[in-house]
Design a protein around this motif. Structure first.
Motif: not given
Ligand code: SF4
Length: 216
Positions: A22, A68-69, A92, A96-98, A126, A155-158
């Motif tokens: 990140r 990615t984040g 974004r 698609d950034w975390s 997230d 969110t359900d990303r992680h």
């Protein structure tokens, strides 16, 4: 629309302040004064660098795809929620950034008493790490410094990490000296480490003073 942010520093790659690799943006200023916050230099709202949302979006957009984040630390990110929210919207649109953020306020406080900008940023996150650092409750935890601080997976990303222990400290050599990033699992890390380095004639990079027991 807020188009600028007051920034203390940024780093383009770390593995210890959130899932995966990140970038981190440390915003300038915090209205809270938690005893034991060991980055008092970040608490004033002045003295940082003014960066435009466009400039920061361009910087994030230029990072390699393995980043990615992005994590917002500080200082108090919610104090600059409008600008950070605009930044998230902007980046974004291209990737698609975390997005993860710290806040000294609890999620309940933000949901109940938060202003529209706070709620807008909250809805984009997230992960939120909430609550102030409490020195008496210092603990060895993933991405946070004291036991009152909580990880909210919004969110359900992680998925929550299977084990709740320190993600460790990163050390790196920069042109300005040794830089450290992370949430120390033991209290007093910053003082001890920086004293030991200086005793040996090793310079501490200014950007290294951003992460500390407060969980940032
Ligand atoms: S620990 Fe966090 S919330 Fe508390 S004063 Fe420091 S930056 Fe602000």
């Amino acid at each position: 629309m807020t188009t600028t942010l007051e920034i203390s520093r940024v780093v383009e790659r770390t593995a210890v302040l959130g899932p995966g690799l990140r970038a981190v943006i440390w915003v300038r200023g915090c209205p809270l004064r938690c005893p034991g916050c060991v980055a008092p230099e970040d608490l004033p709202f002045t003295g940082g660098t003014t960066r435009t949302v466009d400039d920061l979006a361009e910087w994030l957009g230029g990072l390699p795809p393995e980043i990615t984040g992005v994590t917002f630390s500080g200082g108090e990110p919610m104090s600059q929620a409008a600008g950070l929210s605009a930044l998230v919207t902007r980046v974004r649109a291209d990737r698609d950034w975390s997005v993860m953020a710290y806040s000294g306020w609890t999620m309940e406080h933000l949901r109940r008493r938060g202003e529209p900008d706070h709620l807008r940023l909250l809805d984009q996150l997230d992960i939120l790490v909430d609550g102030p650092y409490v020195a008496a409750r210092h603990a060895d935890l993933r991405w946070r410094g004291s036991a009152n601080q909580r990880l909210h997976f919004l969110t359900d990303r992680h998925a929550p990490p299977p084990e709740d222990g320190s993600a460790g400290i990163e050390l790196r050599l920069t042109d300005d000296g040794v830089q450290w990033i992370g949430v120390p699992p033991v209290p007093g890390f910053r003082t001890g480490f920086e004293t030991a380095m200086r005793t040996r004639g090793i310079t501490i990079a200014p950007s290294a003073t951003s992460s500390d027991e407060k969980g940032r």
